[in-house]
Scaffold this motif. Structure first.
Motif, PDB file in Angstrom:
ATOM      1  N   ARG A  18       0.755  -1.304   0.121  1.00 26.73           N
ATOM      2  CA  ARG A  18      -0.059  -0.026   0.020  1.00 26.73           C
ATOM      3  C   ARG A  18       0.750   1.477   0.034  1.00 26.73           C
ATOM      4  O   ARG A  18       0.663   2.083  -0.763  1.00 26.73           O
ATOM      5  N   THR A  19       1.942   1.226   0.870  1.00 25.87           N
ATOM      6  CA  THR A  19       2.784   2.641   0.899  1.00 25.87           C
ATOM      7  C   THR A  19       3.456   2.670  -0.590  1.00 25.87           C
ATOM      8  O   THR A  19       3.544   3.894  -1.019  1.00 25.87           O
TER       9      THR A  19
ATOM     10  N   GLU B 164       2.168   1.801  -3.365  1.00 30.19           N
ATOM     11  CA  GLU B 164       1.199   2.360  -4.449  1.00 30.19           C
ATOM     12  C   GLU B 164       0.763   3.859  -3.943  1.00 30.19           C
ATOM     13  O   GLU B 164       0.882   4.583  -4.928  1.00 30.19           O
ATOM     14  N   ARG B 165       0.739   4.137  -2.722  1.00 27.15           N
ATOM     15  CA  ARG B 165       0.671   5.543  -2.453  1.00 27.15           C
ATOM     16  C   ARG B 165       1.776   6.619  -2.802  1.00 27.15           C
ATOM     17  O   ARG B 165       1.303   7.751  -3.043  1.00 27.15           O
ATOM     18  N   THR B 166       2.886   6.079  -2.781  1.00 23.84           N
ATOM     19  CA  THR B 166       4.171   6.939  -2.825  1.00 23.84           C
ATOM     20  C   THR B 166       4.686   6.819  -4.294  1.00 23.84           C
ATOM     21  O   THR B 166       5.543   7.870  -4.930  1.00 23.84           O
ATOM     22  N   GLU B 167       4.027   5.893  -5.262  1.00 16.79           N
ATOM     23  CA  GLU B 167       4.463   5.726  -6.748  1.00 16.79           C
ATOM     24  C   GLU B 167       4.582   7.133  -7.275  1.00 16.79           C
ATOM     25  O   GLU B 167       5.321   7.312  -8.119  1.00 16.79           O
TER      26      GLU B 167
END
Length: 85
Positions: A51-52, A54-57
């Motif tokens: 999730r991290t 995906e959110r910081t991509e």
């Protein structure tokens, strides 16, 4: 009487062997339960990392955004100079 003397070794062996087997079985059960808990925590950690990521991509694209913004700003400044402003 000779038969009873021959079986004494077996009874002593059973008296020692049964507790040893029970202790080993209990330790094995504890190890399996601990491994299951570790696996659950590892799955949670893997999910959090996914999730991290995906959110910081989007952060990886900030450089491209900044470069494009600079190009637009440079183009606008050049257009202003061309128009005499």
């Amino acid at each position: 009487m000779a038969l009873a003397a021959d079986l004494t070794g077996w009874w002593v062996g059973y008296a020692i062997g049964v507790p040893v087997v029970l202790v080993v079985a209990a330790l094995l059960i504890l190890i399996v339960l601990t491994v299951r808990r570790i696996a659950a925590v590892a799955d949670d950690a893997t999910g959090s990392l996914r999730r991290t990521r995906e959110r910081t991509e989007v952060l990886w694209q900030v450089e491209t955004t900044n470069r494009m913004a600079k190009e637009i700003l440079d183009g606008a400044a050049e257009a202003r100079r061309a128009l005499g402003g």
